[in-house]
Write an enzyme that holds these catalytic residues in place. Structure first.
Site, PDB file in Angstrom:
ATOM      1  N   ASP A   1      -2.743 -31.765  22.916  1.00  0.00           N
ATOM      2  CA  ASP A   1      -4.020 -32.129  23.037  1.00  0.00           C
ATOM      3  C   ASP A   1      -4.508 -30.951  24.237  1.00  0.00           C
ATOM      4  O   ASP A   1      -5.503 -30.039  23.667  1.00  0.00           O
ATOM      5  CB  ASP A   1      -4.670 -33.471  23.733  1.00  0.00           C
TER       6      ASP A   1
ATOM      7  N   HIS B   1      -2.807 -37.374  16.028  1.00  0.00           N
ATOM      8  CA  HIS B   1      -3.016 -37.364  17.687  1.00  0.00           C
ATOM      9  C   HIS B   1      -1.894 -36.672  18.309  1.00  0.00           C
ATOM     10  O   HIS B   1      -1.148 -35.935  17.572  1.00  0.00           O
ATOM     11  CB  HIS B   1      -3.155 -38.740  18.035  1.00  0.00           C
TER      12      HIS B   1
END
Length: 300
Positions: free
Chosen positions: A70, A40
């Site tokens: 991200d 992540h």
């Protein structure tokens, strides 16, 4: 390798259409030890080296939401890669494959950290440098009503205005770049900011170049005078606020939809019928859990 398993890898599709631009956005990239590992934002940020620089003195490194790897290192950098490939295709007539790694995207975004190390901007441990909460004039301070003010008075002329706005006498303070005095000066600034409300500080600093601004909540941003004048935030037909698309183009500005975001599966049946699927085929796809349906029913 997911698309290859479906027979839709870039080698196959580029044979069909050599002009195709095929973007592959992953956390760790298409090759390397971690290429097929789960991760992540916080993991990609850690591997990029950026995370080691984020956080306050004496505390663990701090990941700022999931924005850097991200969305910035991943989404924005991938989109930029697509734009670059489109520009190149205009002259070559050929497409190409984009390997967008969030690790590398975050690292590239942080090029300033790497290139400015020799300037001494990041020579101290985390949280003790000019731009990472080490300096009292580049910090966030709490106001008497529990809100916050952001201070970024780096240049001497801006710092002088900060000192005047705080009602302090520069002759009675250590010099701005006396790093050994920074911790004590930060306590001094904090005690002064705590004596007035955010609105009171705004009335003092709004007409200056002290680089002092209110820390606005998501509930406050749309009503702030500057943002209102620029229409920086928009409301949909449900009254929900979101940022207007940026940057603003002069000739072809984005025209954002004022409709609410669709529910997952709300238009699935409509679109599949438009593409020639029968209702029976759609029902089978739904029963096989290949699609989601969420048709809104009228409340009569």
């Amino acid at each position: 390798g997911v698309m290859e398993k479906l027979g839709l890898g870039p080698e196959v599709l580029l044979q069909e259409n050599p002009r195709l631009i095929y973007a592959r956005l992953t956390g760790f990239g298409q090759t390397g030890k971690y290429a097929k590992s789960a991760g992540h934002d916080i993991n990609y940020l850690a591997l990029s080296g950026v995370l080691s620089k984020l956080g306050r003195k004496g505390e663990n490194p701090y990941a700022p939401g999931n924005l850097l790897a991200d969305f910035a290192g991943g989404g924005v950098m991938c989109a930029m890669g697509i734009v670059i490939a489109l520009f190149e295709r205009a002259s070559s007539g050929r497409g190409q494959v984009i390997d967008a790694s969030m690790v590398e995207g975050a690292a590239y975004l942080s090029s300033f950290l790497w290139k400015s190390q020799s300037l001494g901007l990041w020579s101290q441990p985390r949280g003790e440098n000019l731009l990472d909460s080490g300096a009292p004039f580049y910090e966030i301070y709490k106001t008497s009503d529990g809100k916050f003010m952001a201070v970024g008075a780096i240049e001497p002329q801006f710092y002088d205005q900060l000192i005047r706005g705080l009602g302090l006498d520069s002759d009675e303070l250590p010099t701005q770049m006396s790093t050994s005095s920074w911790p004590e000066l930060k306590k001094k600034f904090a005690s002064v900011f705590a004596q007035k409300t955010q609105a009171e500080w705004c009335s003092i600093f709004d007409s200056t170049d002290a680089c002092v601004t209110p820390v606005l909540s998501l509930d406050d941003v749309a009503s702030h005078q500057h943002n209102k004048e620029r229409s920086s935030f928009i409301k949909n037909d449900q009254g929900e606020v979101s940022p207007r698309p940026a940057p603003l183009l002069s000739r072809t500005p984005a025209v954002p939809s004022r409709k609410r975001d669709p529910f997952i599966g709300e238009h699935t049946e409509e679109i599949l019928l438009e593409y020639g699927f029968t209702k029976q085929e759609i029902a089978k796809l739904y029963s096989d859990k290949a699609i989601e349906l969420n048709k809104l029913k009228a409340n009569l």
